[in-house]
Design an enzyme around this catalytic site. Structure first.
Site, PDB file in Angstrom:
ATOM      1  N   SER A   1       0.831  -1.208   0.000  1.00  0.00           N
ATOM      2  CA  SER A   1       0.000   0.000   0.000  1.00  0.00           C
ATOM      3  C   SER A   1       0.861   1.251   0.000  1.00  0.00           C
ATOM      4  O   SER A   1       1.965   1.258   0.539  1.00  0.00           O
ATOM      5  CB  SER A   1      -0.885  -0.005   1.258  1.00  0.00           C
ATOM      6  OG  SER A   1      -1.504   1.254   1.436  1.00  0.00           O
TER       7      SER A   1
ATOM      8  N   TYR B   1      -1.942  -0.481  10.889  1.00  0.00           N
ATOM      9  CA  TYR B   1      -2.192  -1.064   9.556  1.00  0.00           C
ATOM     10  C   TYR B   1      -1.004  -0.762   8.633  1.00  0.00           C
ATOM     11  O   TYR B   1      -0.444  -1.670   8.020  1.00  0.00           O
ATOM     12  CB  TYR B   1      -3.482  -0.494   8.949  1.00  0.00           C
ATOM     13  CG  TYR B   1      -3.537  -0.717   7.459  1.00  0.00           C
ATOM     14  CD1 TYR B   1      -3.240   0.324   6.573  1.00  0.00           C
ATOM     15  CD2 TYR B   1      -3.813  -1.967   6.932  1.00  0.00           C
ATOM     16  CE1 TYR B   1      -3.244   0.119   5.204  1.00  0.00           C
ATOM     17  CE2 TYR B   1      -3.827  -2.180   5.565  1.00  0.00           C
ATOM     18  CZ  TYR B   1      -3.534  -1.130   4.705  1.00  0.00           C
ATOM     19  OH  TYR B   1      -3.528  -1.346   3.354  1.00  0.00           O
TER      20      TYR B   1
ATOM     21  N   LYS C   1       2.034  -3.302   6.777  1.00  0.00           N
ATOM     22  CA  LYS C   1       2.428  -3.348   5.361  1.00  0.00           C
ATOM     23  C   LYS C   1       3.938  -3.149   5.235  1.00  0.00           C
ATOM     24  O   LYS C   1       4.613  -3.806   4.453  1.00  0.00           O
ATOM     25  CB  LYS C   1       1.665  -2.310   4.544  1.00  0.00           C
ATOM     26  CG  LYS C   1       0.197  -2.632   4.368  1.00  0.00           C
ATOM     27  CD  LYS C   1      -0.015  -3.987   3.672  1.00  0.00           C
ATOM     28  CE  LYS C   1      -1.466  -4.303   3.474  1.00  0.00           C
ATOM     29  NZ  LYS C   1      -1.676  -5.645   2.872  1.00  0.00           N
TER      30      LYS C   1
ATOM     31  N   PHE D   1      -2.625   2.495  -4.517  1.00  0.00           N
ATOM     32  CA  PHE D   1      -3.075   3.787  -4.040  1.00  0.00           C
ATOM     33  C   PHE D   1      -4.524   3.606  -3.592  1.00  0.00           C
ATOM     34  O   PHE D   1      -4.780   2.656  -2.833  1.00  0.00           O
ATOM     35  CB  PHE D   1      -2.755   4.852  -5.102  1.00  0.00           C
ATOM     36  CG  PHE D   1      -1.262   5.141  -5.034  1.00  0.00           C
ATOM     37  CD1 PHE D   1      -0.339   4.201  -5.477  1.00  0.00           C
ATOM     38  CD2 PHE D   1      -0.776   6.284  -4.427  1.00  0.00           C
ATOM     39  CE1 PHE D   1       1.029   4.406  -5.351  1.00  0.00           C
ATOM     40  CE2 PHE D   1       0.592   6.513  -4.304  1.00  0.00           C
ATOM     41  CZ  PHE D   1       1.491   5.567  -4.761  1.00  0.00           C
TER      42      PHE D   1
ATOM     43  N   ARG E   1      -5.619  12.426  -3.184  1.00  0.00           N
ATOM     44  CA  ARG E   1      -5.301  11.000  -3.272  1.00  0.00           C
ATOM     45  C   ARG E   1      -5.255  10.582  -4.741  1.00  0.00           C
ATOM     46  O   ARG E   1      -5.728  11.320  -5.612  1.00  0.00           O
ATOM     47  CB  ARG E   1      -6.379  10.166  -2.557  1.00  0.00           C
ATOM     48  CG  ARG E   1      -6.425  10.364  -1.044  1.00  0.00           C
ATOM     49  CD  ARG E   1      -5.251   9.743  -0.351  1.00  0.00           C
ATOM     50  NE  ARG E   1      -5.349   9.837   1.112  1.00  0.00           N
ATOM     51  CZ  ARG E   1      -4.987  10.900   1.821  1.00  0.00           C
ATOM     52  NH1 ARG E   1      -4.479  11.968   1.205  1.00  0.00           N
ATOM     53  NH2 ARG E   1      -5.106  10.895   3.131  1.00  0.00           N
TER      54      ARG E   1
END
Ligand code: WQD
Length: 340
Positions: free
Chosen positions: A126, A151, A155, A181, A234
């Site tokens: 991620s 979280y 990753k 993304f 984003r």
């Protein structure tokens, strides 16, 4: 047909990857414990494909059960590992569950792959590993930063584990790390899509549920950021484009084209959009006026991040094809199907 194991194959991205694998001529095999997915997703996959897909209802962290799958399915040639918890906020409340599941299942999978002699792994990473980037867009060489949630840390830890395992002298596993993304949208058939259990954490399902009248309003978390309209930026990638990147990655491994035992790729559109741009684009494509409240910042949010997608394009020949508008239109079509 070449058999590919898809852990978390009933999940949002996993289900779309299973469809793309099958349509590319592979034989996908689903592993899912349905802790964060629904059996209806498997029915949706099979309705799209017009055929049954082998399914094992097990937890990837259960080594004995996982061994059994590798033995039963015999000639597995590769694994795509999606199975993980993925809610940033939830991970702050339940760090042990996140480390146990996200890190534990990878450790178990690597162990069983080694025993079974399966050499090809695509891992679901991620953009969260970049933390708050100093410069944009982020490339694969952009240094990772301390994650802002358990979280994100899982990753980062999983990427480090893959690198360390790959560096061991007896290692046979080649891995491609895909740094996603923000996945949005749904399959054009509207037979599979995002099934957020409970109140959605993510922007787009919250938008579609607000438009459907399930949520009273959408709160935009912060409009005082240093961005064109003050809301966060984003990189929103359509989930089918993201799924297709996994097929390309699997084929690269099977063709032994990987230049190293671990390769890392950003998988994004290469463009950034603000939250308000997403809201306005959704209103245009859906014809729905959203009830929007401009609220305070959400703790832990990165102000802006989007991908430099050059490496995937140059090395994998992968490029996204779906616009933000079309992605949002597919989300809305999916939401309307759910309402029926
Ligand atoms: C996007 C933007 C919010 C909801 C996380 C994980 C990432 C991936 C996707 C797993 C932010 C804003 C949101 C709302 C809002 N997860 N927002 N109102 O946080 O970028 O990424 O989910 O793979 O790894 O980190 O996604 O959709 O939660 O938020 O204003 O009701 O939308 O503040 O700026 P995020 P998101």
């Amino acid at each position: 047909m070449t058999k590919i194991l898809v852990t978390g194959g009933a999940g949002y991205i996993g289900s779309h990857a299973v469809v793309e694998l099958a349509q590319a001529g592979f034989q996908p095999v689903i592993i899912d414990n349905f802790s964060n997915s629904q059996e209806s997703a498997v029915a949706g996959i099979e309705a799209i494909l017009g055929t049954a897909v082998p399914l094992h209802r097990i937890d990837c962290g259960d080594a004995a059960a996982l061994r059994q799958v590798f033995e039963t399915e015999k000639d597995i040639k590769g694994v795509i590992h999606f199975a993980a918890y993925k809610a940033v906020g939830e991970s702050v409340a339940k760090p042990l569950a996140y480390f146990q599941n996200n890190v534990g299942s990878l450790l178990t999978l690597l162990e069983v792959m080694k025993e079974a002699g399966v050499e090809n792994l695509v891992f679901s990473s991620s953009c969260t590993v970049y933390g708050v980037p100093d410069a944009l867009p982020v490339t694969e060489a952009t240094p990772t930063k301390p994650a802002s949630s358990p979280y994100g840390r899982t990753k980062q830890m999983c990427e480090d584990i893959v690198h360390d395992v790959s560096g061991a002298p007896d290692n046979q596993i080649r891995t491609i790390l895909l740094r996603y993304f923000n996945p949005i949208g749904a399959h054009e058939s509207a037979k599979i899509g995002e099934l957020p259990l409970g109140v959605p954490n993510n922007l787009v399902p919250f938008i579609t549920q607000t438009a459907a009248g399930i949520r009273e309003k959408l709160t935009v978390y912060g409009t005082d950021y240093d961005t064109p309209d003050g809301s966060c930026i984003r990189d929103y990638i359509h989930v089918v484009d993201l799924a297709k990147a996994h097929v390309v990655a699997v084929q690269r491994l099977l063709d032994h084209k990987a230049s190293d035992t671990v390769e890392t790729f950003n998988v994004g559109t290469g463009h950034g959009n603000t939250v308000l741009e997403v809201v306005h684009t959704f209103e245009e494509v859906s014809g729905q006026k959203l009830n929007v409240e401009l609220g305070p910042r959400r703790p832990g949010d990165v102000p802006a991040i989007y991908a430099d997608a050059t490496k995937a394009e140059q090395v994998l020949g992968f490029k996204t094809e779906t616009s933000l508008a079309d992605s949002l239109a597919s989300s809305w079509k999916w939401q309307q199907t759910l309402a029926k």
